[in-house]
Design an enzyme around this catalytic site. Structure first.
Site, short mmCIF file in Angstrom:
data_model
loop_
_atom_site.label_atom_id
_atom_site.label_comp_id
_atom_site.label_asym_id
_atom_site.label_seq_id
_atom_site.Cartn_x
_atom_site.Cartn_y
_atom_site.Cartn_z
N CYS A 188 -1.74 -0.46 -20.26
CA CYS A 188 -1.79 0.35 -19.04
C CYS A 188 -0.88 -0.19 -17.94
O CYS A 188 -0.97 0.25 -16.80
CB CYS A 188 -3.22 0.49 -18.54
N HIS A 201 0.83 -1.21 0.00
CA HIS A 201 0.00 0.00 0.00
C HIS A 201 0.86 1.26 0.00
O HIS A 201 0.63 2.19 -0.75
CB HIS A 201 -0.86 0.05 1.26
C1 PEP Z 1 -1.43 -4.55 -14.76
O1 PEP Z 1 -1.53 -5.66 -14.24
O2 PEP Z 1 -0.63 -4.29 -15.68
C2 PEP Z 1 -2.28 -3.45 -14.30
C3 PEP Z 1 -2.30 -2.30 -14.94
O3 PEP Z 1 -3.01 -3.63 -13.19
P1 PEP Z 1 -2.40 -3.67 -11.70
O4 PEP Z 1 -0.98 -3.22 -11.78
O5 PEP Z 1 -3.24 -2.78 -10.89
O6 PEP Z 1 -2.54 -5.11 -11.37
#
Ligand code: PEP
Ligand code: MG
Length: 753
Positions: free
Chosen positions: A680, A367
């Site tokens: 992303c 976190h």
């Molecule tokens: C990912 O897994 O690339 C993503 C964008 O989600 P998180 O990092 O929140 O798992």
């Protein structure tokens, strides 16, 4: 064993006498001599000796009653040498009926200790580190009672705090290592990018010596009892009152509850208070002992239990301070030092003064690290022994580019870091100038740069970055920083604020991605052998549709007739997407039935994170309005390497033929069906990786705010066609990683990476 107790129980005046002796005037040596005499007398010991830590990692005899005074400042024990060195190493008491029998015993003729058999030595602890050792000895062979051990530990604690607080200064104490003072460099892991130089602020400062002793034992006992009772009640209700998301085992919280009700823990606290400590000092004393004892444990289970105890101690201190944590006033350029931080801790500090964060533990996915990145605060974690090596006010450097911390750095190191900080600042200023420049490649391809967000605090940054929207809003962050499950109104309010702040820019809300490493403090979690492969994200959402539907309802309500983009995390199978999408339809219909406004436009997408989907895109893409590739998770699944485990997380390179071929396949399938696709994961925010993505044909990249400037600079300097040709040739390579080759290519075609 009917030994006469020589405990000092109830003799609070002893602590006062020690304080007076130490704080009084006169040479430090005389004051120390007086202190050992007082302790010997009070404990009916024939010998009482005080050893202090010398900078060279050895203990030196500083004062004695009973041993030969000629040995003072002569007898020295290295760490691990003799009984004193053993206590220094272990950080816990040694209670021996017959000291010479102990294998570590080291005979020092100059001390004249031959006649003494019974031996009790306790460390003077500061932050789990021994800065001295206090010893009592008696002729008759016997073990000291538990009460006597407890009493001597309390005396040692008071001594340690007073010495450390500088209440005892004098020429004799020169070279005593109360706190480390040499420059040190610790290697840890990067949790959040950047560099910072500033002054150390301890998240859990030690109790000040002035607050060690209570004036009224009875009142202090009541304070302690009240705080312990409310702590226990809080933990019980945490366990019982939850509308359980998991009907599974209560193991984790239950162990925690067991500790809170542990008689031994409670008794140690009560004893310490009865002996004259304040409740806060009692917590610290018991904590020091646990740290010293369990900190040595190699067994991961025991080390976990130490975390539980640390948490409990922190909680108890909060209960003692009344309404909980009041974050302290920070100096300018503060670097926060902590073992680990709870979900909301970082947000309580003044962001304008906080320059960096160093953690002893944690992972990049913890976190604190997530929040630090969101706030753009450089953070290095996993720095073993950090808190024992830093004192409040030390100058420290956070080098989150390399994952290192420099404690009390030399001037040349400071200069070098400051030069690097200046370079970063200049680069940032250049990025800021590009804020309103649209991101076109040199050959005219428009690349849409979006920002990842997850908290209110991120919204301020949106305008500054020049991002064209939020490509990934991690809704679980709100849940992670909350003390309890956010209700419908709180969810709706946050989503509404995000949409308001974004104005006409699009926001893609990802539904709750909980589970795995994202556990909620208030939710019982079933222990899973492989949490990353476990019950998380959309799996949890579909198994507990009430939670997911409540969130969808909040999103639809927040949109209130505006466009809405929703995407589901960790879809591994097309049926999951179908089912999740059906819930959206149900909620839209529900809103309409009640005369509420449906979103003016609704886009529902899937995250591509599970590799299984790569071979079912023909089925998935026609059902979706868009997709987004979560490369963080996708890489961990492609390479079977836990992203939260520092031993394996960086073992595999996304800039490698298998990873880039997988990404290329996704991009092609999306282009063929005309499905909008973005990337992303964190890689989209790193210029070199983003270069490879642009070369593969991706037009939408969503990234941490700090990535937008550098990636835009890369895009503006990039000839996409040349990049495409180069990268398509490179991904045919037989090498495990083609990072160097891609970098060479980028440089050859003058791309700013
Ligand atoms: C990912 O897994 O690339 C993503 C964008 O989600 P998180 O990092 O929140 O798992
Ligand atoms: Mg993910």
């Amino acid at each position: 064993m009917a030994q006469p107790s020589v405990a000092i129980r109830g003799q609070r005046s002893l602590l006062r006498q020690i304080r007076e002796a130490l704080a009084g005037g006169g040479p430090a040596q005389l004051r120390l001599d007086m202190v050992v005499r007082i302790i010997a007398r009070s404990m009916v010991a024939e010998v009482c000796s005080l050893y202090m830590r010398r900078a060279a990692d050895e203990m030196e005899l500083f004062a004695t009653e009973g041993l030969d005074p000629a040995a003072v400042h002569v007898t020295r024990m290295k760490q691990g040498e003799g009984l004193v060195g053993e206590i220094m190493k272990l950080g816990r008491p040694l209670n021996l009926a017959d000291a010479p029998e102990h294998p570590a015993f080291s005979y020092r003729p100059e001390t004249g200790e031959d006649p003494y058999h019974a031996f009790l030595g306790v460390p003077l602890l500061r932050g789990g580190r021994a800065i001295g050792v206090l010893v009592v000895q008696n002729r008759t062979a016997r073990n000291y009672t538990e009460d006597e051990v407890e009493d001597l530990q309390i005396v040692a604690m008071v001594l340690a705090e007073m010495v450390a607080a500088g209440e005892l200064v004098g020429a004799e104490l020169k070279g005593v290592e109360i706190a480390p003072h040499r420059p040190e460099r610790l290697k840890g892991s990067k949790f959040g990018d950047g560099l910072a130089y500033g002054v150390a602020v301890l998240h859990e400062p030690p109790v000040a010596p002035s607050q060690l002793l209570s004036d009224d034992v009875a009142a202090e006992e009541v304070r302690l009892k009240t705080a312990v009772d409310s702590l226990q009640a809080q933990i019980d209700s945490m366990l019982e009152g939850q509308a359980g998301l998991v009907d599974a085992s209560f193991e984790v919280l239950d162990t925690y509850r067991m500790f809170a009700h542990d008689r031994g823990w409670n008794r140690s606290l009560e004893d310490a208070v009865r002996n004259g400590l304040t409740a806060e000092a009692a917590v610290e004393r018991v904590r020091s002992e646990h740290r010293a004892r369990l900190g040595q444990a190699r067994d991961p289970y025991l080390r976990e239990r130490l975390h539980d105890l640390e948490d409990l101690n922190d909680r108890l201190l909060r209960h003692l301070s009344g309404d909980g944590h009041v974050a302290r006033e920070l100096p300018e350029n503060a670097i926060l030092i902590a073992r680990n931080l709870g979900p909301a801790d970082l947000l309580e500090y003044d962001r304008t003064k906080l320059r960096g964060l160093l953690l002893e533990e944690g992972t990049a996915a913890s976190h604190a690290a997530i929040v630090a990145r969101a706030l753009d605060i450089p953070c290095v974690g996993r720095l073993p022994g950090l808190r024992d090596r830093v004192s409040e006010g030390d100058m420290v450097i956070v080098d989150a580019e390399t994952g290192e911390a420099y404690l009390r750095p030399r001037t040349d190191v400071v200069k070098a870091i400051q030069a690097r900080i200046d370079v970063r600042r200049q680069r940032r200023a250049e990025f800021a100038k590009l804020r309103d420049t649209p991101a076109f490649t040199r050959d005219g391809a428009k690349i849409t740069l979006l920002m990842n967000a997850g908290l209110d605090v991120d919204l301020d940054i949106l305008g500054e970055t020049g991002a064209e929207g939020i490509g990934l809003f991690r809704t679980e962050f709100q849940f992670m920083v909350a003390e309890e499950m956010p209700r419908f109104n709180a969810q709706t309010a946050l989503y509404g604020r995000v949409m308001d702040a974004a104005g006409d820019l699009p926001v893609t809300f990802r539904t709750l991605d909980l589970g795995g490493d994202k556990v909620l403090p208030y939710m019982e979690a079933e222990r899973e052998d492989n949490p990353a492969l476990g019950w998380r994200a959309i799996r949890m959402g579909l198994d507990r549709p009430a939670l997911l539907r409540l969130q969808l309802r909040a999103l639809i309500a927040a949109a209130g007739g505006r466009p809405l983009r929703i995407m589901f995390p960790l879809v591994a199978n097309v049926d999951e997407f179908r089912a999740a999408r059906a819930l959206v339809d149900i909620e839209v219909a529900w809103a309409e039935r009640r005369g509420r406004k449906a979103p003016s436009r609704l886009d529902v997408g899937a995250m591509i994170e599970a590799p299984s989907l790569i071979w079912h895109l023909d089925a998935l893409l026609p059902m979706t309005d868009f997709v987004s590739v979560g490369t963080n998770d996708m890489m961990q699944y492609l390479f079977a390497a836990d992203r939260g485990n520092p031993r394996v997380a960086e073992r595999y390179d996304p800039l490698s033929p298998p990873a880039l071929r997988a990404l290329e396949q996704i991009q092609r399938a999306c282009a063929e069906t005309g499905t909008p696709v973005s990337v992303c994961g964190e890689m989209a925010g790193r210029p070199l990786e983003a270069f490879a993505l642009v070369a593969l044909g991706f037009n939408r990249l969503s990234m941490p705010p700090a990535g937008v400037g550098p990636v835009k600079q890369m895009v503006l300097s990039c000839d996409r066609e040349a990049a495409r040709r180069g990268v398509s040739a490179l991904i045919k390579s037989a090498a495990g990683s083609i990072r160097n080759e891609i970098e060479t290519l980028a440089r050859k075609i003058y791309v700013a990476i």
